[in-house]
Design a protein around this motif. Structure first.
Motif, PDB file in Angstrom:
ATOM      1  N   ALA A 100      -0.363  -4.199  -5.990  1.00  0.00           N
ATOM      2  CA  ALA A 100       0.824  -3.181  -5.622  1.00  0.00           C
ATOM      3  C   ALA A 100      -0.330  -1.891  -5.947  1.00  0.00           C
ATOM      4  N   ALA A 101      -0.209  -1.206  -5.046  1.00  0.00           N
ATOM      5  CA  ALA A 101      -1.330   0.079  -5.056  1.00  0.00           C
ATOM      6  C   ALA A 101       0.258   1.114  -5.696  1.00  0.00           C
ATOM      7  N   GLY A 102       1.531   0.906  -6.012  1.00  0.00           N
ATOM      8  CA  GLY A 102       2.075   2.748  -6.312  1.00  0.00           C
ATOM      9  C   GLY A 102       2.563   3.528  -5.313  1.00  0.00           C
ATOM     10  N   PRO A 103       3.171   4.773  -6.043  1.00  0.00           N
ATOM     11  CA  PRO A 103       3.082   5.798  -4.409  1.00  0.00           C
ATOM     12  C   PRO A 103       1.547   5.591  -3.668  1.00  0.00           C
ATOM     13  N   PRO A 104       1.088   6.253  -2.848  1.00  0.00           N
ATOM     14  CA  PRO A 104      -0.005   6.547  -2.208  1.00  0.00           C
ATOM     15  C   PRO A 104      -0.367   7.618  -2.841  1.00  0.00           C
ATOM     16  N   ILE A 105      -1.550   8.334  -2.780  1.00  0.00           N
ATOM     17  CA  ILE A 105      -2.428   9.147  -3.334  1.00  0.00           C
ATOM     18  C   ILE A 105      -2.054  10.577  -1.999  1.00  0.00           C
ATOM     19  N   THR A 106      -1.159  11.889  -2.133  1.00  0.00           N
ATOM     20  CA  THR A 106      -1.833  12.247  -1.230  1.00  0.00           C
ATOM     21  C   THR A 106      -1.630  13.835  -1.182  1.00  0.00           C
ATOM     22  N   THR A 107      -1.729  14.601   0.252  1.00  0.00           N
ATOM     23  CA  THR A 107      -1.435  16.129  -0.343  1.00  0.00           C
ATOM     24  C   THR A 107       0.032  16.124  -0.523  1.00  0.00           C
ATOM     25  N   GLY A 108      -0.012  18.130  -0.945  1.00  0.00           N
ATOM     26  CA  GLY A 108       1.334  18.634  -1.339  1.00  0.00           C
ATOM     27  C   GLY A 108       2.291  18.570   0.415  1.00  0.00           C
ATOM     28  N   ARG A 109       3.244  17.444   0.679  1.00  0.00           N
ATOM     29  CA  ARG A 109       4.098  17.195   1.346  1.00  0.00           C
ATOM     30  C   ARG A 109       2.656  16.609   2.956  1.00  0.00           C
ATOM     31  N   GLY A 110       2.790  15.758   2.468  1.00  0.00           N
ATOM     32  CA  GLY A 110       1.669  15.243   2.982  1.00  0.00           C
ATOM     33  C   GLY A 110       1.892  13.628   3.564  1.00  0.00           C
ATOM     34  N   LEU A 150       1.241  -1.329   0.444  1.00  0.00           N
ATOM     35  CA  LEU A 150       0.250   0.054   0.195  1.00  0.00           C
ATOM     36  C   LEU A 150       0.641   1.401   0.074  1.00  0.00           C
ATOM     37  N   GLY A 151       1.876   1.315  -0.988  1.00  0.00           N
ATOM     38  CA  GLY A 151       2.868   2.395  -0.441  1.00  0.00           C
ATOM     39  C   GLY A 151       4.053   1.448  -1.019  1.00  0.00           C
ATOM     40  N   ASP A 152       4.435   2.349  -2.089  1.00  0.00           N
ATOM     41  CA  ASP A 152       5.555   2.525  -3.077  1.00  0.00           C
ATOM     42  C   ASP A 152       6.476   3.917  -3.323  1.00  0.00           C
ATOM     43  N   ARG A 153       8.327   3.119  -3.895  1.00  0.00           N
ATOM     44  CA  ARG A 153       9.033   4.357  -5.057  1.00  0.00           C
ATOM     45  C   ARG A 153       8.647   4.400  -5.656  1.00  0.00           C
ATOM     46  N   GLY A 154       8.349   5.103  -6.733  1.00  0.00           N
ATOM     47  CA  GLY A 154       8.966   4.946  -8.350  1.00  0.00           C
ATOM     48  C   GLY A 154       7.582   3.347  -8.878  1.00  0.00           C
ATOM     49  N   TYR A 155       6.792   2.780  -8.540  1.00  0.00           N
ATOM     50  CA  TYR A 155       6.160   1.390  -8.817  1.00  0.00           C
ATOM     51  C   TYR A 155       6.663   0.570  -8.889  1.00  0.00           C
ATOM     52  N   LEU A 156       7.827   0.743  -7.390  1.00  0.00           N
ATOM     53  CA  LEU A 156       9.242  -0.418  -8.180  1.00  0.00           C
ATOM     54  C   LEU A 156       8.060  -1.768  -7.274  1.00  0.00           C
ATOM     55  N   SER A 157       6.588  -1.922  -6.622  1.00  0.00           N
ATOM     56  CA  SER A 157       5.906  -3.153  -6.055  1.00  0.00           C
ATOM     57  C   SER A 157       5.449  -3.509  -7.145  1.00  0.00           C
ATOM     58  N   LEU A 158       5.401  -2.893  -8.253  1.00  0.00           N
ATOM     59  CA  LEU A 158       4.747  -3.307 -10.022  1.00  0.00           C
ATOM     60  C   LEU A 158       5.525  -4.398 -10.414  1.00  0.00           C
ATOM     61  N   ARG A 159       7.086  -3.882 -10.504  1.00  0.00           N
ATOM     62  CA  ARG A 159       8.590  -4.798 -11.046  1.00  0.00           C
ATOM     63  C   ARG A 159       7.867  -5.787 -10.215  1.00  0.00           C
ATOM     64  N   LEU A 160       7.895  -5.365  -9.022  1.00  0.00           N
ATOM     65  CA  LEU A 160       8.173  -7.035  -8.721  1.00  0.00           C
ATOM     66  C   LEU A 160       7.169  -7.762  -8.477  1.00  0.00           C
ATOM     67  N   ARG A 161       6.229  -7.729  -8.406  1.00  0.00           N
ATOM     68  CA  ARG A 161       5.043  -7.901  -8.815  1.00  0.00           C
ATOM     69  C   ARG A 161       5.071  -8.995  -9.935  1.00  0.00           C
TER      70      ARG A 161
END
Length: 396
Positions: free
Chosen positions: A133-143, A107-118
């Motif tokens: 895989a969720a990829g980078p979680p959707i957040t607010t600016g500096r959230g 539920l939170g990676d960097r650069g969609y790396l969990s998709l590559r691993l998947r």
């Protein structure tokens, strides 16, 4: 070649009573039959595991393969390029699989790396769990967790665009940061990050694209916003304030009415001399009381780990979670086992394939030493793991 796995007893992921002297017949990575006291077919390769108990492969619905379970996983993350980080993620995946965790939802990676691993692990079931895989979680600016690369500029249109980007990348689930979090300086767990219309836009776009959503939400306002937006699941759900836990009975009733599962990220692997952060330790009795209220309201509680975020959150910590549910919430052992098998699979949208030992399900099978229906601590004594019908070599 068919495979027949024989053992002393079996928990099928649902029933409170075990199957005695089971034989699980596997063909092509799927379970084709589960019998009791039957002889395997003559053409099957037989694996006799003696007195062990067979259980479904564990499903951890909340992990972070990019975090290293150190005291400062965020700083550690910034020291690694993608190739080195992916190597570490592979090692964590192997560690999780050796503990019987055959499915994880990142539920939170960097650069969609969990998709590559998947995609790597799909080709080699002995190298790690199946990954959602969720990829980078959707957040607010500096959230919360902005450093993973999922910041948006705000507003419904921007959030919809973020969902579309993830769908185009091929994610399995959309993760929304409805509140701040403990891991990110400058954010507060009790404060909401997105308005209802923003979360509703994300959920609507995700559902239009065939994707489920789950929301990180601690404070009551963020939880209420997530419920109003129609999310499919809530992670944590602790009703935190600035310095306490304050349940809202009406909101708890709304969660129950909507049938939204709560991901209780309670699993942790004990380490001598290591305790949760002081703030969390102080709130723990209140969190236990809150989750008892969830249980009384009929809210499905999924046991997960949030692995990687701290020293007690090693990749193999999930099997310790059911004991914590029994100890702190008073769950029956069978209910605690369901929370990491069939219930967790249902919450991840995999209830027709994972979390049970029954005909038609994936042959994700774990053998443990002891009877987890009497003592869930037996889940930590793994003696054999099969993923997709392939036996996984375990470290000695």
């Amino acid at each position: 070649m068919k495979l027949a796995i024989r053992a002393g007893r079996l928990f099928d992921g649902v029933a409170a009573e075990p199957v005695e002297h089971p034989v699980v017949l596997v063909d092509g990575g799927r379970i084709v039959a589960v019998g009791s006291g039957t002889e395997p077919p003559a053409e099957a390769e037989v694996v006799d595991l003696g007195a062990a108990t067979l259980v479904p492969g564990f499903v951890d619905s909340h992990v972070h393969l990019v975090f290293d379970a150190s005291t400062d996983p965020v700083s550690r993350l910034s020291d690694l390029d993608d190739d080195l980080l992916l190597d570490e993620m592979r090692a964590r995946a192997r560690q999780a699989l050796a503990a019987g965790i055959t499915t994880v939802r990142d539920l939170g990676d960097r650069g969609y790396l969990s998709l590559r691993l998947r995609d790597e692990l799909a080709a080699d079931p002995t190298a790690g769990p199946q990954v959602l895989a969720a990829g980078p979680p959707i957040t607010t600016g500096r959230g919360h967790c902005w450093f993973l690369g999922g910041e948006t500029t705000g507003g419904p249109d921007a959030v919809r665009a973020a969902v579309r980007e993830r769908a185009a990348r091929g994610v399995d689930v959309v993760k929304l940061m409805a509140t701040g979090g403990e891991l990110t300086p400058g954010t507060s767990s009790h404060l909401a990050q997105f308005a209802v219309d923003e979360l509703a836009a994300a959920v609507d776009e995700a559902h239009r694209l065939g994707l489920p959503t789950t929301a990180h939400a601690h404070g009551a306002t963020g939880i209420a916003n997530a419920v109003a937006a129609g999310v499919d699941m809530i992670e944590h759900g602790t009703f935190m304030t600035a310095d306490s836990i304050e349940p809202d009975p009406a909101l708890i009733a709304a969660i129950a009415e909507a049938g939204i599962p709560i991901g209780a990220t309670v699993a942790q692997k004990p380490k001598p001399g290591v305790t949760p952060p002081p703030r969390i330790l102080k709130l723990l009795p209140l969190i236990v009381g809150l989750f008892r209220e969830f249980r009384a309201a009929g809210i499905p509680i999924v046991c997960s780990s949030d692995f990687g975020i701290g020293p007690l959150k090693e990749p193999d910590c999930l099997p310790y979670g059911p004991t914590q549910l029994v100890t702190f919430l008073g769950d029956a052992p069978a209910d605690a086992l369901r929370a990491v098998t069939s219930l967790a699979a249902d919450a991840c949208g995999l209830g027709d394939r994972k979390g049970r030992l029954a005909a038609g399900f994936d042959a994700d099978v774990v053998a443990v030493d002891g009877d987890p229906l009497a003592d869930p601590a037996a889940l930590t004594a793994v003696t054999a793991v099969f993923r997709a019908g392939v036996r996984v070599p375990l470290p000695r």
